[in-house]
Design an enzyme around this catalytic site. Structure first.
Site, PDB file in Angstrom:
ATOM      1  N   SER A   1      -0.428  27.302  -8.629  1.00  0.00           N
ATOM      2  CA  SER A   1      -1.300  28.474  -8.841  1.00  0.00           C
ATOM      3  C   SER A   1      -1.319  29.352  -7.683  1.00  0.00           C
ATOM      4  O   SER A   1      -0.847  29.021  -6.156  1.00  0.00           O
ATOM      5  CB  SER A   1      -2.887  27.951  -8.634  1.00  0.00           C
ATOM      6  OG  SER A   1      -3.895  29.168  -8.511  1.00  0.00           O
TER       7      SER A   1
ATOM      8  N   TYR B   1      -9.497  23.767  -4.673  1.00  0.00           N
ATOM      9  CA  TYR B   1      -8.638  23.869  -5.776  1.00  0.00           C
ATOM     10  C   TYR B   1      -7.280  24.249  -5.230  1.00  0.00           C
ATOM     11  O   TYR B   1      -6.003  23.699  -5.274  1.00  0.00           O
ATOM     12  CB  TYR B   1      -8.970  24.545  -6.969  1.00  0.00           C
ATOM     13  CG  TYR B   1      -7.880  24.791  -7.702  1.00  0.00           C
ATOM     14  CD1 TYR B   1      -7.516  23.806  -8.829  1.00  0.00           C
ATOM     15  CD2 TYR B   1      -7.176  26.107  -8.223  1.00  0.00           C
ATOM     16  CE1 TYR B   1      -6.779  23.974 -10.271  1.00  0.00           C
ATOM     17  CE2 TYR B   1      -6.002  26.176  -9.274  1.00  0.00           C
ATOM     18  CZ  TYR B   1      -5.782  25.166 -10.135  1.00  0.00           C
ATOM     19  OH  TYR B   1      -5.075  25.290 -10.960  1.00  0.00           O
TER      20      TYR B   1
END
Length: 219
Positions: free
Chosen positions: A132, A145
């Site tokens: 990501s 995250y």
């Protein structure tokens, strides 16, 4: 010879879209996700092998490896978002952070370790670790995250150096209209993100073209 792929998080989002794309090209698929009912429907649609379960469970990892003794592609796509609404690091629950690392970092490494013998034996052995832009961007609320994905990127980087016979790509798919993004930013904002099917097509092209190991951004 027909290629075989093992895809985690394959019941929805990018995992499902990639499974459909690969199946259309004749790949054999071993699919896993936690939701058994959704996964079974996908497997029936694609003629794939469904093995529902949690990738953090060592016994499940062993089952997956046994189901794919000949393997050309491992796609570590399953991820956990963590707490929602996304909290700042000052108040991030540490137990949740530990669980994030287990799902987003430890489980992919466990699957790599379990499937490396088969991937080394394949002339086209490859690993895709889905990461990501939160791994490198300082986005408020995304610290937990993002830290897990940063760890996955470095794990991939070192794996590529240690396993020159296997392609290793750590792939930033960009924002996609998925349930995970909707949980993070709301359904209205997520609806404006890319269609997972379009991103999956780009990922399929990557797998087919087999560039050198490295980080890849798909959008």
């Amino acid at each position: 010879m027909t290629n075989t792929a093992l895809i985690t998080g394959a019941s929805r989002g990018l995992g499902l879209a990639l499974a459909r794309s690969l199946a259309a090209s004749g790949w054999n698929l071993v699919l896993t996700a936690r939701g058994a009912d959704d996964l079974e429907r996908v497997a029936a649609e694609l003629g794939a092998t469904a093995i529902p379960g949690d990738v953090t469970d060592p016994a499940h990892v062993e089952r997956l490896a046994r189901a794919a003794p000949e393997l050309d592609l491992l796609v570590n796509n399953a991820s956990d978002l963590g707490v929602t609404p996304l909290p700042p690091l000052a108040g991030y629950p540490l137990e949740t952070f530990r669980a994030l690392l287990e799902t987003n970092v430890t489980a992919p490494l466990a699957l790599v370790q379990a499937t490396l013998p088969a991937l080394r034996a394949s002339s086209r052995g490859a690993v895709v670790n889905v990461t990501s832009d939160a791994a490198t961007g300082a986005y408020e609320g995304w610290g937990g995250y993002g830290a897990s994905k940063a760890a996955l990127e470095q794990l991939s980087n070192v794996l590529a150096a240690e396993e020159p016979s296997v392609r290793v790509w750590w792939v930033d798919p960009g924002e996609m209209n998925t349930r995970m993004l909707a949980d993070a930013v709301g359904a209205e904002e997520a609806a404006g993100a890319a269609d997972p099917a379009k991103v999956a097509a780009a990922l399929h092209d990557l797998v087919s073209s087999r560039p050198a190991s490295g980080k890849v951004s798909l959008q």
